[in-house]
Design a protein around this motif. Structure first.
Motif, PDB file in Angstrom:
ATOM      1  N   ARG A 232       2.471 -32.706  50.653  1.00  0.00           N
ATOM      2  CA  ARG A 232       3.444 -32.769  49.563  1.00  0.00           C
ATOM      3  C   ARG A 232       4.088 -31.461  49.498  1.00  0.00           C
TER       4      ARG A 232
ATOM      5  N   SER B 105      -9.900 -22.595  42.896  1.00  0.00           N
ATOM      6  CA  SER B 105      -8.343 -22.370  43.194  1.00  0.00           C
ATOM      7  C   SER B 105      -7.918 -22.075  41.664  1.00  0.00           C
TER       8      SER B 105
ATOM      9  N   GLY C 296      -1.065 -27.943  45.294  1.00  0.00           N
ATOM     10  CA  GLY C 296      -2.215 -27.525  44.523  1.00  0.00           C
ATOM     11  C   GLY C 296      -3.243 -26.712  45.207  1.00  0.00           C
ATOM     12  N   GLY C 297      -4.711 -26.819  44.671  1.00  0.00           N
ATOM     13  CA  GLY C 297      -5.463 -26.447  45.373  1.00  0.00           C
ATOM     14  C   GLY C 297      -5.324 -24.785  45.772  1.00  0.00           C
ATOM     15  N   ALA C 298      -6.226 -24.173  46.872  1.00  0.00           N
ATOM     16  CA  ALA C 298      -5.977 -22.711  47.079  1.00  0.00           C
ATOM     17  C   ALA C 298      -4.937 -22.548  48.024  1.00  0.00           C
TER      18      ALA C 298
ATOM     19  N   THR D 159      -4.647 -27.384  40.192  1.00  0.00           N
ATOM     20  CA  THR D 159      -4.217 -26.602  39.384  1.00  0.00           C
ATOM     21  C   THR D 159      -2.824 -26.050  40.055  1.00  0.00           C
TER      22      THR D 159
ATOM     23  N   THR E 285       1.600 -16.609  48.609  1.00  0.00           N
ATOM     24  CA  THR E 285       1.718 -15.293  48.634  1.00  0.00           C
ATOM     25  C   THR E 285       2.090 -14.751  50.078  1.00  0.00           C
TER      26      THR E 285
ATOM     27  N   PRO F  20      -1.361 -20.987  46.191  1.00  0.00           N
ATOM     28  CA  PRO F  20      -1.100 -19.586  46.183  1.00  0.00           C
ATOM     29  C   PRO F  20      -1.331 -18.693  47.331  1.00  0.00           C
ATOM     30  N   LEU F  21      -2.138 -19.293  48.251  1.00  0.00           N
ATOM     31  CA  LEU F  21      -2.326 -18.262  49.194  1.00  0.00           C
ATOM     32  C   LEU F  21      -1.366 -18.312  50.346  1.00  0.00           C
TER      33      LEU F  21
ATOM     34  N   ILE G 221       4.142 -22.832  46.022  1.00  0.00           N
ATOM     35  CA  ILE G 221       3.498 -22.336  44.776  1.00  0.00           C
ATOM     36  C   ILE G 221       3.526 -23.281  43.883  1.00  0.00           C
ATOM     37  N   SER G 222       4.772 -24.027  43.452  1.00  0.00           N
ATOM     38  CA  SER G 222       5.134 -24.869  42.767  1.00  0.00           C
ATOM     39  C   SER G 222       4.348 -26.178  43.185  1.00  0.00           C
TER      40      SER G 222
END
Lengths: 211, 129
Positions: free
Chosen positions: A42, B70, A74-76, B46, A83, A79-80, A70-71
């Motif tokens: 996605r 997460s 989802g999930g980890a 999230t 970043t 953000p990982l 980031i937008s």
């Protein structure tokens, strides 16, 4: 690599993620909540859409990917990876090309970002293990040119090696000893990132700098 | 003062967030509560951006609770974005339901955000008391 090459790399990666979506989800279903493939697909589909009309410079390509992941993811992994690409964008500020000499510091910026965001130090069986080994090995070769074939080789070896570890972070940690033997989905999608980087650089051809 | 501090429930599941909201607002009737839950497409997950956007501009301080995994990372990214726009954020390290209820009740009875956080985080040890 200039901004255009990097955009080509990200487009190629978006294609591979779409192709391997089911496989990544299968890996994640074994140890997590089974959404890694769909989440990544996605996010990278949106990256590909955004790149169609993108005309910025080198740091901006990385920033675009960071913001989109980031937008959208989802999930980890949102953000990982978000970043990691953000830190790479910051490192590349003012630069128009990534040269051989830039890779160690560029990868270090990404790897540290992932470590801080994920609160890991290594050995927890996560994507960080792969990023850390690639970054550290590149740094140790100071003076020698770092080729993308090397980055791919180190990434593959590490992703294979951590299969035998017990997961200590993420959903996989709930499995305890039963996580041993399984591939880590984030480590595998990281290997694919280096694989497509190498393919992008190799297929550019002509200049003979990378094979 | 009260309406400048709000509670934000960050969950993978919209139903979990809505249910927790229902439970808490039955007691802490005057505390503003918002939720940020789900992947935005009807599934579990999230998203940092959604968490940031769930906080109304009039809030000066947000007490944030997250469910698991997460959600923490996305909450931390959102916290950085919120701090950048001048909103104070505290991510509460407590069980989702008990922590949220305790924090909301503390705000309801007029305690400060830091007192609310302290009481909410004490629920880590007090569930069976």
């Amino acid at each position: 690599m200039n901004a255009k090459d990097v955009a080509g790399w990200f487009q190629r990666y978006a294609d591979v993620i779409e192709e391997k979506k089911a496989w990544l989800t299968e890996l994640d279903s074994a140890v997590g909540d089974g959404d890694h493939g769909a989440n990544m697909a996605r996010g990278w589909k949106e990256v590909r859409n955004q790149l169609k009309t993108f005309e910025g410079g080198l740091p901006e390509v990385f920033l675009l990917v960071s913001r989109t992941l980031i937008s959208k993811v989802g999930g980890a992994s949102g953000p990982l990876y978000g970043t990691a690409f953000l830190r790479m964008s910051m490192f590349l500020k003012g630069k128009e090309e990534i040269g051989h000499d830039d890779w160690p510091a560029l990868l270090k910026a990404a790897s540290e970002g992932i470590g801080q965001r994920g609160k890991v130090n290594g050995g927890e069986k996560t994507m960080y293990d792969v990023w850390a080994v690639v970054s550290e090995t590149a740094e140790k070769r100071a003076g020698e040119p770092v080729r993308t074939s090397h980055l791919l080789e180190w990434a593959r070896e590490k992703a294979e090696a951590i299969r035998d570890l017990r997961a200590l972070k993420g959903r996989a940690a709930y499995l305890g000893d039963r996580s041993v033997g399984h591939r880590d989905p984030g480590a595998e999608s990281t290997v694919l990132l280096f694989e497509t980087l190498h393919q992008t650089v190799s297929s550019r051809g002509g200049n003979g700098r990378e094979r | 003062m009260k309406d400048k501090v709000g509670l934000l429930l960050v969950s993978h599941s919209e139903r979990l967030a809505l249910g927790t909201h229902e439970l808490i607002s039955a007691m802490a009737r005057d505390v503003p509560i918002r939720i940020a839950a789900g992947d935005g497409e009807g599934g579990l997950g999230t998203r940092a951006e959604a968490i940031e956007e769930a906080v109304p501009s009039e809030w000066e301080h947000v007490l944030l609770l997250f469910d698991m995994g997460s959600a923490r990372m996305n909450a931390e990214m959102a916290a950085e974005m919120l701090t950048a726009r001048g909103c104070g954020v505290t991510i509460i390290d407590a069980p989702f339901v008990e922590g949220a209820l305790t924090a909301a009740m503390a705000i309801q009875v007029g305690k400060t955000p830091s007192e609310a956080v302290k009481e909410a985080e004490a629920t880590r040890r007090s569930k069976m008391n």
